[in-house]
Design a protein around this motif. Structure first.
Motif, short mmCIF file in Angstrom:
data_model
loop_
_atom_site.label_atom_id
_atom_site.label_comp_id
_atom_site.label_asym_id
_atom_site.label_seq_id
_atom_site.Cartn_x
_atom_site.Cartn_y
_atom_site.Cartn_z
N GLY A 99 -1.94 -3.36 6.64
CA GLY A 99 -1.91 -4.51 7.52
C GLY A 99 -0.89 -5.55 7.11
O GLY A 99 -0.21 -6.15 7.96
N ASN A 100 -0.75 -5.79 5.81
CA ASN A 100 0.22 -6.77 5.33
C ASN A 100 1.65 -6.33 5.63
O ASN A 100 2.49 -7.13 6.05
CB ASN A 100 0.05 -7.00 3.82
N CYS A 121 5.74 1.72 8.29
CA CYS A 121 5.10 1.09 7.13
C CYS A 121 4.81 2.12 6.04
O CYS A 121 5.02 1.85 4.85
CB CYS A 121 3.80 0.41 7.54
N GLN A 122 4.34 3.30 6.46
CA GLN A 122 4.00 4.33 5.49
C GLN A 122 5.20 4.74 4.66
O GLN A 122 5.09 4.99 3.44
CB GLN A 122 3.43 5.56 6.21
N LYS A 123 6.37 4.76 5.27
CA LYS A 123 7.60 5.11 4.56
C LYS A 123 7.82 4.18 3.36
O LYS A 123 8.17 4.63 2.26
CB LYS A 123 8.78 5.02 5.53
N TYR A 124 7.59 2.90 3.56
CA TYR A 124 7.85 1.93 2.49
C TYR A 124 6.68 1.82 1.52
O TYR A 124 6.88 1.51 0.35
CB TYR A 124 8.23 0.58 3.09
N ILE A 125 5.48 2.08 2.00
CA ILE A 125 4.33 2.15 1.09
C ILE A 125 4.51 3.33 0.13
O ILE A 125 4.25 3.22 -1.08
CB ILE A 125 3.01 2.27 1.88
N ASP A 126 4.98 4.44 0.66
CA ASP A 126 5.27 5.60 -0.19
C ASP A 126 6.40 5.29 -1.17
O ASP A 126 6.37 5.72 -2.33
CB ASP A 126 5.65 6.80 0.66
N GLU A 134 -3.52 2.49 1.16
CA GLU A 134 -3.19 1.81 2.41
C GLU A 134 -4.31 0.92 2.94
O GLU A 134 -4.05 -0.14 3.52
CB GLU A 134 -2.82 2.85 3.49
N MET A 135 -5.56 1.31 2.74
CA MET A 135 -6.68 0.59 3.32
C MET A 135 -7.31 -0.42 2.35
O MET A 135 -8.33 -1.04 2.68
CB MET A 135 -7.75 1.57 3.82
N LYS A 136 -6.73 -0.56 1.19
CA LYS A 136 -7.26 -1.53 0.23
C LYS A 136 -6.77 -2.93 0.57
O LYS A 136 -5.64 -3.12 1.04
CB LYS A 136 -6.82 -1.16 -1.19
N LYS A 137 -7.62 -3.92 0.29
CA LYS A 137 -7.24 -5.32 0.47
C LYS A 137 -6.73 -5.87 -0.86
O LYS A 137 -6.97 -5.29 -1.93
CB LYS A 137 -8.42 -6.12 0.98
N PRO A 138 -6.00 -6.99 -0.83
CA PRO A 138 -5.42 -7.53 -2.07
C PRO A 138 -6.42 -7.71 -3.21
O PRO A 138 -6.07 -7.52 -4.37
CB PRO A 138 -4.84 -8.87 -1.61
#
Length: 307
Positions: A99-100, A121-126, A134-138
């Protein structure tokens, strides 16, 4: 510098005087350029206006004189072409990692559907090795993971310029080193134009193509520009073995310990021109240093540097 991708030209910042006080000019006549795809670090003591200069470059603050030109256009405010990674992650606590990052991507690509945003987003998270989070909050992330999200969020908008204000300073040494390695890999792969503020000499040597040295404030100026003479592809594990490492490190250390404070005496030198700060290349033309793992006493440079 007139053809540089980013041109800082005669920049000045003065803070108005409080009632009954005196106005303070933090820095004045700051001139330097940043080339396309170049990684530039700025080093200076607290109070010389480093963060203020970065905020002006980001469009979050205004200068009191001079200006900054990017791609031939003067900066007049914030832009998605300039992404900032702050000292602290600045994540939205109610949003997940995905989400962020998506929040930033949607600000750039408002017409994209959810599937395209998610894939982007997934590309940059990877890229920052957060796959599976991906589903964790800060609140569920470590400090290093939060900074990884900040890096992914900044890169995901595909900015022309990446700005970083000591992004790893609050992290432990191991996490900081890991993220430095990630940043080296990312910038090498993307040829990202980057500008970073740091107090860490070794971080600057590892990351930067050139290092801008600011004298102490008030009325700080660019003391000189140091070209990094260590070869591309250097790593934290091996850069200290290069013959230019100790000349480079000691030059920066000498600046922070002595020259940053006494630089104003150099301003009277007729050879100093703020529009064209001196450029130095430590180690070039000097005798090769003995490898640090050679037998015998430690190098004098190592003692000086506190290694």
């Amino acid at each position: 510098m007139s053809t540089s991708h980013i041109r800082i030209e005669g920049l000045r910042k003065t803070f108005p005087a409080p009632r009954g006080g005196v106005a303070v000019t933090v820095f004045d006549q700051v001139w330097f350029g940043i080339e396309k795809g170049e990684f530039v670090c700025l080093i200076g003591h607290s109070g010389c206006g480093k963060t203020t200069l970065l905020n002006i470059l980001a469009g979050l603050d205004e200068s009191s004189g001079g200006g900054i030109v990017v791609n031939g256009k003067e900066i007049t405010g914030p832009s998605l072409d300039r992404a900032v990674i702050f000292q602290h992650h600045a994540l939205l606590p109610w949003l997940t990692v995905m989400g962020n990052v998506a929040f930033a991507v949607r600000s750039r690509h408002s017409g994209w559907d959810n599937a395209k945003v998610r894939a982007h987003c997934q590309k940059y998270i990877d890229l920052v090795h957060l796959t599976g989070s991906e589903m964790k909050k800060p609140s569920q992330l470590s400090g290093g993971m939060k900074q990884r999200v900040g890096i992914a969020r900044a890169l995901a908008i595909e900015p022309d310029i990446l700005l970083m204000d000591e992004p790893f300073s609050a992290l432990d040494a191991l996490t900081r080193g890991s993220l430095q390695d990630e940043l080296v890999s990312i910038c090498a792969a993307t040829q990202q134009t980057s500008f970073m503020i740091t107090h860490d000499i070794d971080e600057a040597i590892l990351l930067a193509d050139k290092i801008v040295l600011m004298s102490n404030g008030p009325e700080a100026r660019v003391c000189e520009i140091v070209e990094n003479t260590l070869p591309k592809g250097r790593t934290r594990k091996d850069m200290h073995r290069h013959p230019h490492y100790y000349p480079m490190r000691n030059h920066l250390l000498e600046f922070l310990v002595n020259r940053a404070n006494s630089f104003k005496t150099e301003l009277s030198d007729p050879g100093y021109d703020p529009m064209h700060p001196p450029v130095t290349r430590p180690g070039v033309g000097q005798p090769a240093a003995r490898p640090i793992d050679a037998p015998g006493d430690p190098l004098p440079e190592a003692k000086t540097a506190g290694r």
